[in-house]
Design a protein around this motif. Structure first.
Motif, short mmCIF file in Angstrom:
data_model
loop_
_atom_site.label_atom_id
_atom_site.label_comp_id
_atom_site.label_asym_id
_atom_site.label_seq_id
_atom_site.Cartn_x
_atom_site.Cartn_y
_atom_site.Cartn_z
N MET A 1 0.82 -1.22 0.00
CA MET A 1 0.00 0.00 0.00
C MET A 1 0.85 1.27 0.00
O MET A 1 0.41 2.33 0.42
N GLU B 1 -5.40 -2.28 -9.44
CA GLU B 1 -6.33 -2.53 -8.35
C GLU B 1 -7.70 -2.79 -8.96
O GLU B 1 -8.22 -1.96 -9.69
N HIS C 1 -3.60 5.95 5.03
CA HIS C 1 -4.37 5.09 4.13
C HIS C 1 -4.31 3.66 4.65
O HIS C 1 -3.23 3.10 4.84
N ALA D 1 -5.96 -0.41 4.60
CA ALA D 1 -6.80 -1.47 4.04
C ALA D 1 -7.30 -2.32 5.21
O ALA D 1 -6.51 -2.77 6.03
N ALA E 1 -8.04 -7.54 5.41
CA ALA E 1 -7.24 -7.91 4.24
C ALA E 1 -6.65 -9.32 4.37
O ALA E 1 -6.40 -9.81 5.47
N ASN F 1 -5.45 -5.23 9.34
CA ASN F 1 -5.17 -3.90 8.75
C ASN F 1 -3.91 -4.03 7.92
O ASN F 1 -2.98 -4.75 8.30
N TYR G 1 -8.86 -6.61 0.04
CA TYR G 1 -9.11 -5.80 1.23
C TYR G 1 -10.38 -4.97 1.08
O TYR G 1 -10.94 -4.85 -0.02
N THR G 2 -10.80 -4.38 2.20
CA THR G 2 -11.92 -3.43 2.20
C THR G 2 -11.33 -2.03 2.36
O THR G 2 -10.57 -1.78 3.29
N SER G 3 -11.68 -1.14 1.45
CA SER G 3 -11.17 0.24 1.56
C SER G 3 -11.95 0.98 2.64
O SER G 3 -13.03 0.54 3.07
N ARG H 1 -11.69 -4.40 -2.63
CA ARG H 1 -10.73 -4.21 -3.73
C ARG H 1 -9.64 -5.28 -3.70
O ARG H 1 -9.40 -5.89 -2.66
N ARG I 1 -5.61 -5.49 -4.81
CA ARG I 1 -4.41 -4.86 -5.39
C ARG I 1 -3.47 -5.97 -5.83
O ARG I 1 -3.01 -6.77 -5.02
#
Length: 916
Positions: free
Chosen positions: A158, A242, A493, A495, A498, A529, A560-562, A568, A570
């Motif tokens: 990330m 992504e 930022h 995620a 995940a 996280n 992961y969850t944004s 999403r 990546r």
């Protein structure tokens, strides 16, 4: 058909059941048998699905199908991850000649089909996300052994974009075909796959399986055999993409981001000002917490008992609910303990305003961390999220209670490792439960005495959190740094929920993972996280004697969850060419990445065995790699005759290496980094490193990216008293080398000195920065005018140093030094950190001894640390012949009989002078 190299002119004889036929290599012995067994007359290149034992973990309902990593014998009747009867796809491939421009075959390898991938090597993952130790993979396990290069990579999935970077990650909204993946090994389609039959099929670059291209995804190929639409499809033209994941990638609806704060309110926390800093740091972050307007927040405090807070919107002030029974804990008012931040903002603000004074009369010296964690788990387990734990004292009540186990007698002995391992499994077991509930723990420790960091560290380690310690915390001195680190942890930022899996081309496998995570099954990293600062690393090893492709592909996928509630994926994919020349592998080694990976390997060894073994591993790895780099390529056989070796490659009498041969440029800094690691607080010997401090350093080093670990291993020391008038001001130097400028405004840095006491001078002032701590060493004969500018006093003699503050403005010098200190903590994220600068007065032996730990080019006084840099380079150049000198040449750094002399000779520009 797929392009193959030199197809055999006759079909191979039938193989016996459970065996494969091999053409013996140059040594005559066939490679070991491999799974899965192939039927008679079957092309081995076509069936390359790695197999997995049955019953391995399948993420329930996630659709994030694991691709097995390890090549293991298939059990009878077992399918992929317990899906019985998944037949291996068997596509016979048509032999074909290698296309023009394809990589040459691998000389000296057994005659077998080598896939010649016709790929675009200009497609590269940005180094901020992925860095490999070498740009080539050795073609065989034997060559890999000969090269001595620790193969692997450091990945920061990330990682944020730099300012002005044009490599922002492209987002792909899947069309009617959905997300296109290999139906055998679940690899995501990527820029390095090969399309066949005019685009109707594609061959997976991980398992070599053939896949139909879904009709909505079809496109014709151009004259180079590449899809005509690849420029319009980021997944076919970029190293990182992504995907917005469809519903089958969800176990449950995406949860709102949740932040739960668990705060020790014992008398120690109140007296140090920790509560004041915690309240200030959280208050400053509330407006920037990700996920607004869905964000949820809750608080819990504890000392002898656990205190809950009802934060129901509409209340004028929070209601405190105390539970004193630590065994039969119950959760009162469960619905009002984790609340929507926007709806309950007023009552949350009131709580944070009152927190510092709420417990000012407490007498409690205890903290029941275990029961508090259980209570917090009960409140947050339905949603997951980030839990921040703030702890000042050794937890001594209820579950997870710890006893003091400091033992000065075993410091510096092989038994010291017992203090660096957890005293109990309670925190590990709890962390596994937290990980399952998608809760990540960031732990902030404020010890005034032993708190057993080794046991507590399991919580952040297994839940993919972070560990921060602030020994002897004081609100005034440490508050700004802690608050900036808390703010960054909360607002960066992130995620949520995940999982990450890393796959690689058959013939290689990933053998070890490093970082903070919990491994489910064999290779699925569970990350409740994953933030912009989360770093992982892995080792790559040969799984078969020869790699059967001209490139090896590594693909990592992070599902992961944004914070906005979007699921999403990546996907990071990199193809690395395979070479049969040791010189290719060695000349493209990146010493910075090798040092970062070796550090993580050595941490693993130290906890499994002891610190001596870890230091020996570092030394051995450096010596062997430098020796291999001087050895050149082994003679290759041409038509059965060996070419004569070049004269310079011949070994010296007695079996050593040619000492006069210089270390290759790309490896010149490796001995320096190795010496820095051996003397780093994580690994150094001696009796002066507190176990809590060592464990913290080990945890931080294990989670550092390449650049951070480089500066932690080899700190930068700047000369301030003679810096140029432009140092500390923005500049536009064309050559913006990292040691010339720093920060977003390109602040010019003073000159960098190498790390030896010879560079210090009693009339000088020097700033040393290792990325975590900063020290300002002030010579006793410093210019009074400079002292006045920086500290507001003409002399530091007989001054109470606790009252001395570094001035940040008011004159030119103070402003420029403040700009330098700030710039050294700026990076590509909006959450800049604040540095704590420790002022070290010449002659202050307590602080000076810690400062001298960092002068790694000098001889140190512990066993294995007596090398000076000059000695060590000589030792490495001689191929590891001879040992370290018996005693430190200068006495231990910091010994009273060593007044620093004025530095002799010209200091180096940027990095230390290279010897050899």
């Amino acid at each position: 058909g797929p392009p193959l190299k030199n197809p055999p002119s006759h079909p191979p004889p039938p193989a016996a059941p459970g065996q494969r036929m091999f053409t013996p290599g140059p040594g005559g012995a066939p490679p070991p048998p491999m799974a899965p067994p192939a039927p008679a007359g079957f092309n081995p290149a076509a069936n390359m699905a790695p197999q997995q034992p049955p019953g391995a973990f399948q993420q329930p309902g996630a659709g994030f199908h694991p691709a097995p990593q390890q090549q293991q014998q298939q059990q009878p009747g077992g399918g992929f991850y317990g899906q019985p009867g998944a037949p291996a796809q068997q596509q016979q491939q048509q032999p074909n000649m290698a296309p023009p421009g394809a990589a040459p075959g691998i000389p000296g390898a057994p005659s077998q089909d080598i896939f010649q991938e016709n790929i675009d090597h200009s497609i590269q993952v940005p180094p901020r996300i992925l860095q490999f130790t070498s740009k080539y993979i050795p073609a065989s396990a034997n060559l890999g052994h000969q090269c001595k290069v620790p193969l692997g990579a450091v990945i920061r999935p990330m990682a944020p974009c730099g300012v002005g970077d044009d490599d922002e990650v492209k987002v792909v909204q899947p069309g009617a075909a959905g997300i296109v993946r290999c139906k055998r090994c679940r690899t995501y389609i990527n820029a390095f796959v090969t399309f066949l039959e005019n685009g109707r099929r594609w061959r997976c670059n991980i398992c070599s399986g053939l896949n139909e291209v879904p009709a909505p995804y079809f496109c014709h190929l151009d004259e180079d055999g590449r899809r005509r639409d690849r420029g319009a499809r980021p997944e076919l033209s970029e190293g990182v993409v992504e995907y917005i994941a469809p519903s089958e990638y969800m176990v449950r609806p995406p949860q709102p981001p949740s932040y739960f704060f668990v705060i020790d309110v014992s008398a120690t926390s109140v007296a140090s000002g920790m509560l004041k800093s915690v309240a200030a740091g959280i208050s400053a972050s509330l407006d920037s917490l990700p996920g607004s307007p869905r964000t949820q927040v809750g608080f819990l405090t504890y000392d002898d008992s656990v205190h809950y807070y009802s934060l129901k919107s509409g209340l004028s002030s929070p209601q405190m609910l105390v539970v004193a029974d630590l065994v039969e804990l119950f959760v009162p008012a469960p619905d009002d303990l984790l609340v929507n931040l926007q709806e309950s903002r007023d009552v949350i603000d009131v709580f944070l305003e009152n927190l510092p004074s709420m417990f000012e009369n407490t007498r409690s010296q205890n903290a029941c961390l275990g029961p508090a964690l259980k209570a917090a788990f009960t409140v947050t387990k339905h949603i997951g999220g980030k839990m921040c734990v703030f702890q000042s004292v050794l937890p001594t009540l209820g579950d997870g209670a710890l006893a003091p186990r400091e033992n000065v007698q075993i410091m510096g002995t092989p038994d010291e490792i017992k203090l660096l391992r957890p005293a109990t499994t309670w925190y590990k077991d709890t962390a596994v439960e937290f990980s399952r509930a998608q809760i990540s723990v960031d732990m902030f420790l404020f010890p005034r005495a032993y708190v057993d960091v080794a046991s507590l560290a399991d919580l952040p380690k297994i839940t993919a959190g972070t560990l921060h310690t602030y020994p002897g915390f004081s609100h005034e001195a440490d508050g700004p740094r802690f608050e900036s680190e808390l703010c960054r942890a909360l607002t960066q930022h992130t995620a949520f929920e995940a999982v990450m899996r890393i796959r690689c081309t058959r013939g290689m496998r990933l053998s070890n993972f490093y970082g903070n995570f919990f491994v489910r099954g064999t290779d699925l990293l569970a990350l409740p996280n994953c933030t912009a600062d989360s770093v992982f690393a892995f080792d790559l090893v040969h799984d078969e004697q020869n790699v059967s492709s001209s490139v090896v592909t590594i693909q990592s996928a992070l599902l992961y969850t944004s914070s906005e509630g979007e699921r999403r994926i990546r996907v990071v994919t990199q193809a690395i060419p395979v070479s049969s020349l040791a010189s290719d592998v060695i000349r493209t080694v990146d010493a910075d990445t090798v040092a970062a990976l070796l550090a993580k390997q050595a941490l693993d060894i130290s906890l499994k065995t002891n610190l001596d073994n870890a230091r020996n591993k570092l030394q051995q790895a450096c010596v062997e790699l430098i020796r291999a780099s001087k050895g050149g390529d082994k003679p290759r056989t041409v038509s059965g005759y060996a070419a004569p070796p070049h004269m310079p490659q011949q070994q010296q009498p007695g079996g050593g290496v040619d000492e006069s041969k210089p270390i290759p440029d790309n490896l010149k800094l490796l001995p320096l980094y190795t010496l820095g690691l051996m003397k780093n607080v994580a690994f150094r010997g001696g009796t002066d490193v507190h176990p809590d401090e060592r464990v913290h350093a080990m945890q931080r080093l294990n989670n550092m990216g390449v650049m951070e670990s480089k500066h932690f291993i080899y700190p930068r020391m700047f000369s301030l008293h003679d810096m140029s008038p432009s140092a500390g001001l923005p500049c536009n130097i064309e050559d913006d080398g990292e040691d010339k400028v720093a920060g977003l405004d390109s602040i010019e840095l003073p000159r960098v000195l190498n790390l030896t006491i010879d560079r210090l001078a009693s009339n000088g002032i020097f700033l040393l920065d290792n990325g975590l701590d900063m020290f300002l060493w002030v010579g006793r004969s410093s210019d009074p005018a400079i002292l006045n500018s920086l500290f507001g006093t003409n002399s530091l003699e007989n001054v109470d140093m606790s009252q001395v503050k570094l001035q940040t403005s008011g004159n030119d010098l103070a402003s420029r030094l403040h700009a330098i200190v700030s710039a050294l903590r700026e990076d590509n994220t909006p959450q800049n950190l604040v540095a704590k600068v420790t002022i070290v007065r010449e002659g202050d032996h307590l602080l000076e001894s810690r400062f001298f730990w960092h002068l790694i080019e000098d001889s140190a006084s512990f066993n294995g640390g007596t090398f000076s840099y000059e000695d060590f380079v000589q030792f490495v150049n001689s191929g590891g012949q001879g040992g370290p000198p018996g005693a430190p040449s200068r006495g231990p750094p910091g010994a009273p009989n060593m007044p620093p002399q004025m530095g002799q000779g010209m200091p180096p520009q940027g990095m230390p002078p290279q010897m050899g």
